[in-house]
Scaffold this active site. Sequence first.
Site, short mmCIF file in Angstrom:
data_model
loop_
_atom_site.label_atom_id
_atom_site.label_comp_id
_atom_site.label_asym_id
_atom_site.label_seq_id
_atom_site.Cartn_x
_atom_site.Cartn_y
_atom_site.Cartn_z
N PRO A 112 21.49 26.77 -28.88
CA PRO A 112 21.83 27.00 -27.48
C PRO A 112 20.67 27.45 -26.63
O PRO A 112 19.93 28.36 -26.99
CB PRO A 112 22.87 28.11 -27.54
CG PRO A 112 23.03 28.49 -28.96
CD PRO A 112 21.99 27.81 -29.75
N GLU A 113 20.52 26.81 -25.51
CA GLU A 113 19.69 27.33 -24.43
C GLU A 113 20.63 28.08 -23.49
O GLU A 113 21.84 28.09 -23.69
CB GLU A 113 18.99 26.17 -23.70
CG GLU A 113 17.89 25.53 -24.52
CD GLU A 113 16.50 25.81 -23.93
OE1 GLU A 113 16.40 26.64 -23.02
OE2 GLU A 113 15.53 25.18 -24.37
#
Length: 271
Positions: free
Chosen positions: A2-3
Amino acid sequence: MPELPEVETSRRGIEPHLRNKTITDVIIRQHKLRWPIPKNLPALATGQKVRQICRRAKYIYLKLDNGCIIIHLGMSGSLRICTKHTTVEKHDHIDICVSNGKILRLRDPRKFGCVLWTADDINEHKLFKSLGPEPLDETFDATYLRNKAGKRSCSIKSFIMNSHMVVGVGNIYASESLFKAGINPKRRAGSVSLARFEKLVSAIKNTLIESIEQGGTTLKDFTAEDGQPGYFAQKLLVYGRKDEPCTVCGSPIKKLNQQARSTFYCSRCQK
DNA sequence: ACTTCGACCTGTTGGC
DNA sequence: TGCCAACAGGTCGAAG
């Protein structure tokens, strides 16, 4: 993987299922994440009401009356909302069960994530104390970055990925933002002008806002028990496009390694 | 104070 | 088709 946009999308996805619900149980199947999950977390959290579901940098935290449960997804973590009938898969490390029968379940194959507890002000927590501003906060602007950059010799890419400067800019968005701003990722942070920091700040904000919006439209049902949680493919201008033509000038996108991370850029458009 | 680098872990991918 | 090495979107904390 995840960003920041995925983390924010996750937060929004789980929020309606948890807010104002009472924690009825915490089931830990694997303590050994990046840091051990505190053994007394079930005792501390059970019986408490979840007041808010918040995000700071890439941390999600659940505010209870007596403290906060801090969650980080690391490289491979994901959150989903389950019921007691949902099959527990390999790498489903912890369940937080609430009064409406829903279960917040963390899956993290690589175990780079964490689940921690703090009874104190979250901003005083060791992991939060020295974080830079949120990229979408108005205090994050070109003047701020220029001042922080000073005469620093590190690359502009590692500079914007440094959480003490600004949070939430991961490896993908670092490449994407520098491309949009026309800045070579190898350039020394100290040599970037105020005018070019203006472009960079706009690029970072635009890229993140666009992705968060896209996450919102992609996110239909966060309970998605069968498929992936609320992650989404995004249109990328340079990341992962080695040897493909630059969308602006057509010259081949280059790949290099910085701090053992892949960087993608156009040597013609980025100076 | 700043920069670099190792460490944590498993799943997937690409080349032979 | 199978095997193995390289790689993956994070980031802390130690060492220089």
